[in-house]
Design an enzyme around this catalytic site. Structure first.
Site, mmCIF file in Angstrom:
data_model
loop_
_atom_site.group_PDB
_atom_site.id
_atom_site.type_symbol
_atom_site.label_atom_id
_atom_site.label_comp_id
_atom_site.label_asym_id
_atom_site.label_seq_id
_atom_site.Cartn_x
_atom_site.Cartn_y
_atom_site.Cartn_z
ATOM 1 N N LYS A 1 29.606 92.444 18.642
ATOM 2 C CA LYS A 1 29.426 91.045 18.187
ATOM 3 C C LYS A 1 29.960 90.997 16.759
ATOM 4 O O LYS A 1 29.184 90.934 15.799
ATOM 5 C CB LYS A 1 27.936 90.726 18.155
ATOM 6 C CG LYS A 1 27.437 89.835 19.265
ATOM 7 C CD LYS A 1 26.013 89.424 18.946
ATOM 8 C CE LYS A 1 25.138 89.507 20.162
ATOM 9 N NZ LYS A 1 23.736 89.155 19.853
ATOM 10 N N GLU B 1 26.219 103.460 21.869
ATOM 11 C CA GLU B 1 25.358 102.298 21.612
ATOM 12 C C GLU B 1 25.743 101.161 22.565
ATOM 13 O O GLU B 1 26.913 101.000 22.911
ATOM 14 C CB GLU B 1 25.534 101.900 20.134
ATOM 15 C CG GLU B 1 24.788 100.688 19.654
ATOM 16 C CD GLU B 1 23.266 100.805 19.667
ATOM 17 O OE1 GLU B 1 22.730 101.112 20.744
ATOM 18 O OE2 GLU B 1 22.629 100.535 18.636
ATOM 19 N N ASP B 2 24.754 100.411 22.980
ATOM 20 C CA ASP B 2 25.029 99.285 23.886
ATOM 21 C C ASP B 2 25.790 98.173 23.177
ATOM 22 O O ASP B 2 26.803 97.687 23.658
ATOM 23 C CB ASP B 2 23.724 98.746 24.509
ATOM 24 C CG ASP B 2 22.639 98.439 23.469
ATOM 25 O OD1 ASP B 2 22.874 98.627 22.252
ATOM 26 O OD2 ASP B 2 21.538 98.020 23.878
ATOM 27 N N ARG C 1 17.007 94.666 31.774
ATOM 28 C CA ARG C 1 17.860 95.846 31.558
ATOM 29 C C ARG C 1 18.575 96.256 32.847
ATOM 30 O O ARG C 1 19.636 96.858 32.819
ATOM 31 C CB ARG C 1 17.034 97.042 31.071
ATOM 32 C CG ARG C 1 16.465 96.892 29.677
ATOM 33 C CD ARG C 1 15.957 98.247 29.191
ATOM 34 N NE ARG C 1 15.078 98.150 28.040
ATOM 35 C CZ ARG C 1 15.486 98.073 26.767
ATOM 36 N NH1 ARG C 1 16.762 98.051 26.496
ATOM 37 N NH2 ARG C 1 14.615 98.015 25.774
ATOM 38 N N LYS D 1 16.594 102.145 24.095
ATOM 39 C CA LYS D 1 16.787 102.421 25.505
ATOM 40 C C LYS D 1 18.060 101.785 26.025
ATOM 41 O O LYS D 1 18.532 102.077 27.116
ATOM 42 C CB LYS D 1 15.608 101.838 26.303
ATOM 43 C CG LYS D 1 14.256 102.289 25.839
ATOM 44 C CD LYS D 1 13.170 101.441 26.534
ATOM 45 C CE LYS D 1 11.838 101.681 25.882
ATOM 46 N NZ LYS D 1 10.829 100.677 26.300
ATOM 47 N N GLY D 2 18.618 100.878 25.202
ATOM 48 C CA GLY D 2 19.709 100.025 25.668
ATOM 49 C C GLY D 2 20.961 100.747 26.125
ATOM 50 O O GLY D 2 21.680 100.255 26.989
ATOM 51 N N ASP E 1 18.198 94.292 26.791
ATOM 52 C CA ASP E 1 16.957 93.618 27.188
ATOM 53 C C ASP E 1 16.672 92.369 26.373
ATOM 54 O O ASP E 1 17.207 92.162 25.286
ATOM 55 C CB ASP E 1 15.779 94.568 27.000
ATOM 56 C CG ASP E 1 15.389 94.718 25.518
ATOM 57 O OD1 ASP E 1 16.288 95.011 24.705
ATOM 58 O OD2 ASP E 1 14.214 94.516 25.182
ATOM 59 N N ASP F 1 25.876 94.904 16.508
ATOM 60 C CA ASP F 1 25.592 93.518 16.108
ATOM 61 C C ASP F 1 25.739 93.419 14.585
ATOM 62 O O ASP F 1 26.847 93.321 14.080
ATOM 63 C CB ASP F 1 24.185 93.166 16.601
ATOM 64 C CG ASP F 1 23.826 91.708 16.393
ATOM 65 O OD1 ASP F 1 24.732 90.898 16.201
ATOM 66 O OD2 ASP F 1 22.621 91.379 16.431
ATOM 67 N N PHE G 1 23.201 85.772 22.673
ATOM 68 C CA PHE G 1 22.238 86.808 23.049
ATOM 69 C C PHE G 1 22.475 87.200 24.502
ATOM 70 O O PHE G 1 22.401 86.368 25.401
ATOM 71 C CB PHE G 1 20.801 86.326 22.853
ATOM 72 C CG PHE G 1 19.835 87.463 22.862
ATOM 73 C CD1 PHE G 1 19.620 88.212 21.711
ATOM 74 C CD2 PHE G 1 19.181 87.824 24.025
ATOM 75 C CE1 PHE G 1 18.755 89.295 21.718
ATOM 76 C CE2 PHE G 1 18.306 88.910 24.042
ATOM 77 C CZ PHE G 1 18.092 89.643 22.882
ATOM 78 N N VAL G 2 22.783 88.487 24.711
ATOM 79 C CA VAL G 2 23.126 88.945 26.054
ATOM 80 C C VAL G 2 22.109 89.958 26.578
ATOM 81 O O VAL G 2 21.462 90.665 25.797
ATOM 82 C CB VAL G 2 24.544 89.555 26.095
ATOM 83 C CG1 VAL G 2 25.603 88.489 25.893
ATOM 84 C CG2 VAL G 2 24.707 90.670 25.066
HETATM 85 P P1 IMP Z 1 22.361 95.973 14.830
HETATM 86 O O1 IMP Z 1 21.585 96.993 14.090
HETATM 87 O O2 IMP Z 1 22.147 94.583 14.299
HETATM 88 O O3 IMP Z 1 23.832 96.292 14.980
HETATM 89 O O4 IMP Z 1 21.706 95.838 16.248
HETATM 90 C C1 IMP Z 1 21.904 96.696 17.275
HETATM 91 C C2 IMP Z 1 20.755 96.552 18.246
HETATM 92 O O5 IMP Z 1 20.253 95.201 18.313
HETATM 93 C C3 IMP Z 1 21.224 96.860 19.638
HETATM 94 O O6 IMP Z 1 21.117 98.226 19.919
HETATM 95 C C4 IMP Z 1 20.288 96.037 20.485
HETATM 96 O O7 IMP Z 1 19.104 96.739 20.718
HETATM 97 C C5 IMP Z 1 19.947 94.834 19.637
HETATM 98 N N1 IMP Z 1 20.740 93.641 19.998
HETATM 99 C C6 IMP Z 1 21.662 93.021 19.249
HETATM 100 N N2 IMP Z 1 22.203 91.973 19.884
HETATM 101 C C7 IMP Z 1 21.601 91.929 21.106
HETATM 102 C C8 IMP Z 1 21.758 91.071 22.256
HETATM 103 O O8 IMP Z 1 22.560 90.115 22.295
HETATM 104 N N3 IMP Z 1 20.975 91.369 23.323
HETATM 105 C C9 IMP Z 1 20.087 92.391 23.326
HETATM 106 N N4 IMP Z 1 19.924 93.217 22.290
HETATM 107 C C10 IMP Z 1 20.675 92.996 21.175
#
Ligand code: IMP
Length: 177
Positions: free
Chosen positions: A128, A96-97, A162, A40-41, A156, A100, A149-150
């Site tokens: 990140k 994508e929000d 959110r 949902k982000g 969220d 990470d 962590f944001v």
């Molecule tokens: P990845 O698969 O590790 O790149 O993670 C991506 C997903 O992790 C994002 O779409 C978010 O839902 C979640 N996520 C990663 N870091 C944060 C954060 O700092 N705050 C909130 N959600 C995060």
């Protein structure tokens, strides 16, 4: 009590999203686009970005399993909701929000690429980069942020925050890590 510290203000976000929209508009001049938001982000980012893209644009959404409430990743991604429309032959921008570890986007890119889109790009508001374990770079990045962590602007913590207009660091969560 959760302590929130503003990292990126709503004004900074608005300026950056306008810039990203202008770049996308220029890059795809004369073509149509499908924005695929990761639920949902990405919803708030997608809503703002879409209004800065001056092209024929449609929306679609996917949902994947992610952090859950424990904000720990299992190392595998599951598709909970697939796109409604066809991807084949279309210009796709995956919205994508935050990028990470890269796990989510690597998975989604592989799934979508197999469906033979005309082009496949990634727009991520936040990156990140120091946390990356899966090799992937977004084509359009808003802000590179430190490994904190944001929340806010769609992001969220256990489904909360959110709706914050600014992007904030969740301090108490960091201490607990
Ligand atoms: P990845 O698969 O590790 O790149 O993670 C991506 C997903 O992790 C994002 O779409 C978010 O839902 C979640 N996520 C990663 N870091 C944060 C954060 O700092 N705050 C909130 N959600 C995060």
């Amino acid at each position: 009590m959760d302590e929130l510290t503003v990292l990126i203000t709503r004004e900074q976000i608005a300026a950056k999203v306008a810039e990203m929209g202008a770049r996308i508009t220029a890059d795809f001049a004369g073509q149509s686009l499908v924005l695929i938001g990761v639920l949902k982000g990405a919803t708030i980012f997608l809503a703002d970005l879409a209004r800065q893209i001056k092209l024929d644009t449609t929306f679609d959404f996917v949902a994947v399993s992610s952090y859950g409430n424990a904000h720990q990743q299992s190392g595998e991604v599951k598709m909970l909701k697939d796109v409604d429309g066809s991807v084949e032959g279309r210009n796709i921008i995956l919205v994508e929000d935050i990028l990470d570890t890269g796990l989510t986007l690597v998975y989604l890119m592989n799934v979508l690429r197999a469906r033979r889109p005309k082009s496949l790009k990634v727009a991520a508001l936040l990156d990140k980069i120091s946390h990356r374990t899966h090799p992937i770079d977004a084509d359009y990045v808003g802000f590179t942020i430190p490994d904190k962590f944001v929340v806010g602007y769609g992001l969220d913590f256990a489904e909360h925050y959110r709706n914050l207009a600014d992007i904030c660091v969740l301090e108490s969560e960091l201490e607990a890590r």
